[in-house]
Design a protein around this motif. Sequence first.
Motif, PDB file in Angstrom:
ATOM      1  N   LYS A 234     -40.174 -38.484  11.846  1.00 26.02           N
ATOM      2  CA  LYS A 234     -41.268 -38.300  12.825  1.00 26.02           C
ATOM      3  C   LYS A 234     -42.627 -38.327  12.126  1.00 26.02           C
ATOM      4  N   SER A 235     -42.735 -37.552  11.046  1.00 24.41           N
ATOM      5  CA  SER A 235     -44.023 -37.477  10.353  1.00 24.41           C
ATOM      6  C   SER A 235     -44.369 -38.809   9.698  1.00 24.41           C
ATOM      7  N   SER A 236     -43.335 -39.500   9.202  1.00 24.29           N
ATOM      8  CA  SER A 236     -43.581 -40.821   8.591  1.00 24.29           C
ATOM      9  C   SER A 236     -44.129 -41.772   9.644  1.00 24.29           C
ATOM     10  N   SER A 247     -49.604 -36.055   8.047  1.00 27.56           N
ATOM     11  CA  SER A 247     -48.516 -35.068   8.015  1.00 27.56           C
ATOM     12  C   SER A 247     -47.786 -35.150   6.681  1.00 27.56           C
ATOM     13  N   ILE A 248     -47.244 -34.013   6.268  1.00 26.69           N
ATOM     14  CA  ILE A 248     -46.464 -34.016   5.026  1.00 26.69           C
ATOM     15  C   ILE A 248     -45.092 -34.629   5.297  1.00 26.69           C
ATOM     16  N   VAL A 249     -44.706 -35.546   4.412  1.00 33.80           N
ATOM     17  CA  VAL A 249     -43.399 -36.199   4.530  1.00 33.80           C
ATOM     18  C   VAL A 249     -42.557 -35.815   3.327  1.00 33.80           C
ATOM     19  N   THR A 255     -39.475 -29.998   7.105  1.00 35.15           N
ATOM     20  CA  THR A 255     -40.762 -30.070   6.385  1.00 35.15           C
ATOM     21  C   THR A 255     -41.925 -29.696   7.311  1.00 35.15           C
ATOM     22  N   THR A 256     -41.942 -30.281   8.484  1.00 38.45           N
ATOM     23  CA  THR A 256     -43.037 -29.968   9.421  1.00 38.45           C
ATOM     24  C   THR A 256     -42.709 -28.655  10.132  1.00 38.45           C
ATOM     25  N   ARG A 257     -43.583 -27.678   9.968  1.00 37.05           N
ATOM     26  CA  ARG A 257     -43.330 -26.352  10.551  1.00 37.05           C
ATOM     27  C   ARG A 257     -44.117 -26.168  11.854  1.00 37.05           C
ATOM     28  N   ILE A 274     -48.718 -36.190  19.001  1.00 36.93           N
ATOM     29  CA  ILE A 274     -48.383 -34.947  18.300  1.00 36.93           C
ATOM     30  C   ILE A 274     -47.094 -35.088  17.509  1.00 36.93           C
ATOM     31  N   ASP A 275     -47.202 -34.768  16.224  1.00 35.00           N
ATOM     32  CA  ASP A 275     -46.015 -34.710  15.358  1.00 35.00           C
ATOM     33  C   ASP A 275     -45.515 -33.265  15.408  1.00 35.00           C
ATOM     34  N   THR A 276     -44.211 -33.106  15.581  1.00 35.72           N
ATOM     35  CA  THR A 276     -43.691 -31.741  15.790  1.00 35.72           C
ATOM     36  C   THR A 276     -42.652 -31.350  14.742  1.00 35.72           C
TER      37      THR A 276
HETATM   38 MG   LIG Z   1     -42.119 -33.849   9.814  1.00 35.00          MG
END
Ligand SMILES: [Mg+2]
Length: 459
Positions: A234-236, A247-249, A255-257, A274-276
């Motif tokens: 998702k973040s990628s 976002s951190i990948v 990883t994503t909090r 929105i990245d979740t």
């Molecule tokens: Mg993520």
Amino acid sequence: MSYLAVDDDICALATVPGVSALAVVRCAGPHCIEKVAACTSRQNAFMALPGYRALFADLLDASVLVDECVFVVFRAPKSPTGQDGVDIMCHGGPVTVRKIMSLLVRNGFREALPGEFMFRAVYHGKIDVLKAEAVDELVKARTESAQEEAIKKLKGGLKAEFEVLHSHLIACAAACAVQLDYGEEEAGETIDVMTAELEKAYTLCTELAASYARGRLMQDGALVVLAGKTNAGKSSLFNRILKEERSIVSDIHGTTRDYVEAAIDVHGIPVRLIDTAGLRDTTDSIEAEGVRRTELLIDSADVVLYVVDATRGCTEEDAERMQSFKRCIGVWNKVDSPDALPVPDCNTQTALQWVKTAAKTGSGEHELMQALYSMLISDSNTSVVLNCSVSTRRHYEVLERIVHLLETLREKLRCAKQHVFDMYYVDIEEILAVYAELVGDTDPEMILDSVFSQFCVGK
Ligand SMILES: [Mg+2]
Ligand SMILES: Nc1nc2c(ncn2[C@@H]2O[C@H](COP(=O)(O)OP(=O)(O)OP(=O)(O)O)[C@@H](O)[C@H]2O)c(=O)[nH]1
């Protein structure tokens, strides 16, 4: 304080608060020129300025220098609001602006309500309500398409559509009036003319009302949420769409909090993307809170992009989730991996639309954006070809009322055993009165709340 108190002097910061090269403090009202002039180092030169002229002077608070400013003077009636006005161009520091506002208030100004300058312009006949609404739309436009749509309205595009509607209503009223004046011999013919005009008005009015779905989308935008299990990419994908490492990948699950959001433009539609936090059962209380937030965001999303790791496949749990969303696109990510599985069959497994992507390489991004756009505009009637679409709720609601009245009158004309033209005339007059509300050709008090209170302060 009321908008209708147009005889006092008002002031407001017309530019965005914060640090900037310049800020503009706008003033309007019958005595504003002398009040501002009295606070400057060049009072006489100021008072002698004709309209649309500028003067450089010190702004003083009891002889203490507040700022060096450029003052642009407007003189009634040839002024933006139809009243005297002064635009104070000062240095853009927030403290300077605060001091200037405080000085003005101590010298008899009142802080303006949202849209109050616009209201005064409308009140004094400088612009009409439709133009004021177009200006508001223009300053709030978040994509180029929305801005271009607002410019069309500023140049009278929507007004032109409304005028066509008006011409049909007038033609209908005229036929009815002639019938009333010259007896009932040609009643059948009159009914035909009235029916034809009502039909044209009805078609246009329903098209205009239908265009609201698209207009609102272009103006208000949509909320799109990237959701899915942890590590799906998702973040990628979020970073790929944004073209930046927001976002951190990592390959660590969870990883994503907390959610991360960004504004993007999807073929002209302003979208909050929105990245979740990835969805999974967890004993970690912080991660669990992240998952709870994801679920809340999913509930309010216009579209969920549900990302599935193609190397792990779509579980029953994934499929169930996806089917529970209002509108969802399945994103089959990591198709570049040699371990990627074939994309699930839409009919058997999820009944959803899938798009294959590789966030790592960018493959499928274009198709994903295209699918998202199609889903977002699926509610809008794109077969309607109008010069401008309706984008304010007020217009939409008034148009719906007109549609309803037109339907009722059409039915009366169709079903009547005996035509009562004076009754029809009263009905058309009622429709014309509602039309007057649409274009703002009515008591300003009636549209105050729905129009001007939505505007920015300083507009
Ligand atoms: Mg993520
Ligand atoms: N081969 C390949 N690897 C990918 C792709 N997308 C993401 N990855 C990798 O998958 C891992 C997880 O990626 P993230 O983007 O952090 O996944 P996420 O869904 O945000 O994960 P959480 O934040 O934990 O929910 C990282 O190692 C990425 O480099 C892709 O398209 N192809």
